[in-house]
Design a protein around this motif. Sequence first.
Motif, PDB file in Angstrom:
ATOM      1  N   UNK A 132       0.813  -1.213   0.000  1.00  0.00           N
ATOM      2  CA  UNK A 132       0.000   0.000   0.000  1.00  0.00           C
ATOM      3  C   UNK A 132       0.843   1.258   0.000  1.00  0.00           C
ATOM      4  N   UNK A 133       1.958   1.232   0.759  1.00  0.00           N
ATOM      5  CA  UNK A 133       2.859   2.395   0.807  1.00  0.00           C
ATOM      6  C   UNK A 133       3.493   2.629  -0.568  1.00  0.00           C
ATOM      7  N   UNK A 134       3.924   1.574  -1.221  1.00  0.00           N
ATOM      8  CA  UNK A 134       4.528   1.712  -2.549  1.00  0.00           C
ATOM      9  C   UNK A 134       3.518   2.268  -3.557  1.00  0.00           C
ATOM     10  N   UNK A 135       2.296   1.741  -3.514  1.00  0.00           N
ATOM     11  CA  UNK A 135       1.270   2.202  -4.456  1.00  0.00           C
ATOM     12  C   UNK A 135       0.892   3.659  -4.206  1.00  0.00           C
ATOM     13  N   UNK A 136       0.749   4.049  -2.929  1.00  0.00           N
ATOM     14  CA  UNK A 136       0.387   5.429  -2.601  1.00  0.00           C
ATOM     15  C   UNK A 136       1.513   6.393  -2.971  1.00  0.00           C
ATOM     16  N   UNK A 137       2.753   6.003  -2.726  1.00  0.00           N
ATOM     17  CA  UNK A 137       3.884   6.848  -3.082  1.00  0.00           C
ATOM     18  C   UNK A 137       3.941   7.034  -4.595  1.00  0.00           C
ATOM     19  N   UNK A 138       3.736   5.964  -5.340  1.00  0.00           N
ATOM     20  CA  UNK A 138       3.704   6.052  -6.800  1.00  0.00           C
ATOM     21  C   UNK A 138       2.574   6.942  -7.290  1.00  0.00           C
ATOM     22  N   UNK A 139       1.385   6.789  -6.686  1.00  0.00           N
ATOM     23  CA  UNK A 139       0.248   7.625  -7.070  1.00  0.00           C
ATOM     24  C   UNK A 139       0.514   9.092  -6.763  1.00  0.00           C
ATOM     25  N   UNK A 140       1.069   9.375  -5.583  1.00  0.00           N
ATOM     26  CA  UNK A 140       1.340  10.763  -5.197  1.00  0.00           C
ATOM     27  C   UNK A 140       2.333  11.409  -6.157  1.00  0.00           C
ATOM     28  N   UNK A 141       3.394  10.691  -6.501  1.00  0.00           N
ATOM     29  CA  UNK A 141       4.389  11.235  -7.429  1.00  0.00           C
ATOM     30  C   UNK A 141       3.812  11.432  -8.823  1.00  0.00           C
ATOM     31  N   UNK A 142       3.029  10.470  -9.292  1.00  0.00           N
ATOM     32  CA  UNK A 142       2.412  10.587 -10.619  1.00  0.00           C
ATOM     33  C   UNK A 142       1.398  11.723 -10.660  1.00  0.00           C
ATOM     34  N   UNK A 143       0.620  11.882  -9.587  1.00  0.00           N
ATOM     35  CA  UNK A 143      -0.354  12.968  -9.518  1.00  0.00           C
ATOM     36  C   UNK A 143       0.352  14.321  -9.494  1.00  0.00           C
ATOM     37  N   UNK A 144       1.465  14.404  -8.762  1.00  0.00           N
ATOM     38  CA  UNK A 144       2.236  15.644  -8.713  1.00  0.00           C
ATOM     39  C   UNK A 144       2.797  15.974 -10.094  1.00  0.00           C
ATOM     40  N   UNK A 145       3.317  14.976 -10.769  1.00  0.00           N
ATOM     41  CA  UNK A 145       3.879  15.206 -12.104  1.00  0.00           C
ATOM     42  C   UNK A 145       2.796  15.628 -13.096  1.00  0.00           C
ATOM     43  N   UNK A 146       1.663  14.954 -13.078  1.00  0.00           N
ATOM     44  CA  UNK A 146       0.585  15.263 -14.023  1.00  0.00           C
ATOM     45  C   UNK A 146      -0.042  16.633 -13.760  1.00  0.00           C
ATOM     46  N   UNK A 147      -0.137  17.022 -12.488  1.00  0.00           N
ATOM     47  CA  UNK A 147      -0.780  18.291 -12.154  1.00  0.00           C
ATOM     48  C   UNK A 147       0.187  19.477 -12.201  1.00  0.00           C
ATOM     49  N   UNK A 148       1.496  19.187 -12.189  1.00  0.00           N
ATOM     50  CA  UNK A 148       2.478  20.263 -12.171  1.00  0.00           C
ATOM     51  C   UNK A 148       2.723  20.828 -10.780  1.00  0.00           C
ATOM     52  N   UNK A 149       2.126  20.206  -9.776  1.00  0.00           N
ATOM     53  CA  UNK A 149       2.331  20.628  -8.392  1.00  0.00           C
ATOM     54  C   UNK A 149       3.533  19.887  -7.814  1.00  0.00           C
ATOM     55  N   UNK A 150       4.284  20.499  -6.899  1.00  0.00           N
ATOM     56  CA  UNK A 150       5.409  19.789  -6.295  1.00  0.00           C
ATOM     57  C   UNK A 150       4.927  18.703  -5.325  1.00  0.00           C
ATOM     58  N   UNK A 151       5.721  17.634  -5.249  1.00  0.00           N
ATOM     59  CA  UNK A 151       5.440  16.582  -4.266  1.00  0.00           C
ATOM     60  C   UNK A 151       6.215  16.916  -3.012  1.00  0.00           C
ATOM     61  N   UNK A 152       5.501  17.172  -1.909  1.00  0.00           N
ATOM     62  CA  UNK A 152       6.117  17.625  -0.665  1.00  0.00           C
ATOM     63  C   UNK A 152       6.648  16.485   0.181  1.00  0.00           C
ATOM     64  N   UNK A 153       6.363  15.250  -0.182  1.00  0.00           N
ATOM     65  CA  UNK A 153       6.856  14.106   0.579  1.00  0.00           C
ATOM     66  C   UNK A 153       5.800  13.555   1.530  1.00  0.00           C
ATOM     67  N   UNK A 154       6.284  12.795   2.504  1.00  0.00           N
ATOM     68  CA  UNK A 154       5.398  12.120   3.444  1.00  0.00           C
ATOM     69  C   UNK A 154       5.410  12.837   4.775  1.00  0.00           C
ATOM     70  N   UNK A 155       4.213  12.963   5.381  1.00  0.00           N
ATOM     71  CA  UNK A 155       4.047  13.658   6.658  1.00  0.00           C
ATOM     72  C   UNK A 155       3.327  12.724   7.617  1.00  0.00           C
TER      73      UNK A 155
END
Length: 159
Positions: A132-155
């Motif tokens: 689940x962590x791998x899938x969520x990290x991949x989704x977050x990075x892909x969403x950041x790339x597609x939207x043009x928003x920076x990925x701030x990491x994990x909190x």
Amino acid sequence: MAAFVARDATRPGWWIAGAVLVLAAWWGQPLIAPDHFERAFFGLFWYTMLALAAVFWALPSERRFTGSDFVRRTMLLGVLPVYTRSEPVSAYRQVVLETDPNVVGPDTLWVLVEGDGGRRFAFMHRRATRRGRERQLGLAKALAEASGLPFAGEVLDAG
């Protein structure tokens, strides 16, 4: 451009919850034909609570990223849109992966899009297992790339 879609109605938990509601309705049958008033009251209460749960169950949400907007739709049985809310990407400033601690079982990981003034758009959540962590990290990075928003990491959520 790949569209990102997160649907609650496609998750196994949604289907399991529906089956539990059906089983609970079947289990409560003796409460609707009682000999005593007290049992009639419990039957009314039981089926009122089941009806309320069924309404919430029947309206799962769907979150989308369309390329220019983040869209949240409430869907009747996961098929028919009932309510739609759309917000532009410009209203947000970053994508973040947030960990929400659970008392029992693995923590919950949320892919969130954050804006100014505490504005947030919860895109998807999963249990914090290794997969689940791998899938969520991949989704977050892909969403950041597609939207043009920076990925701030994990909190880690302090709440």
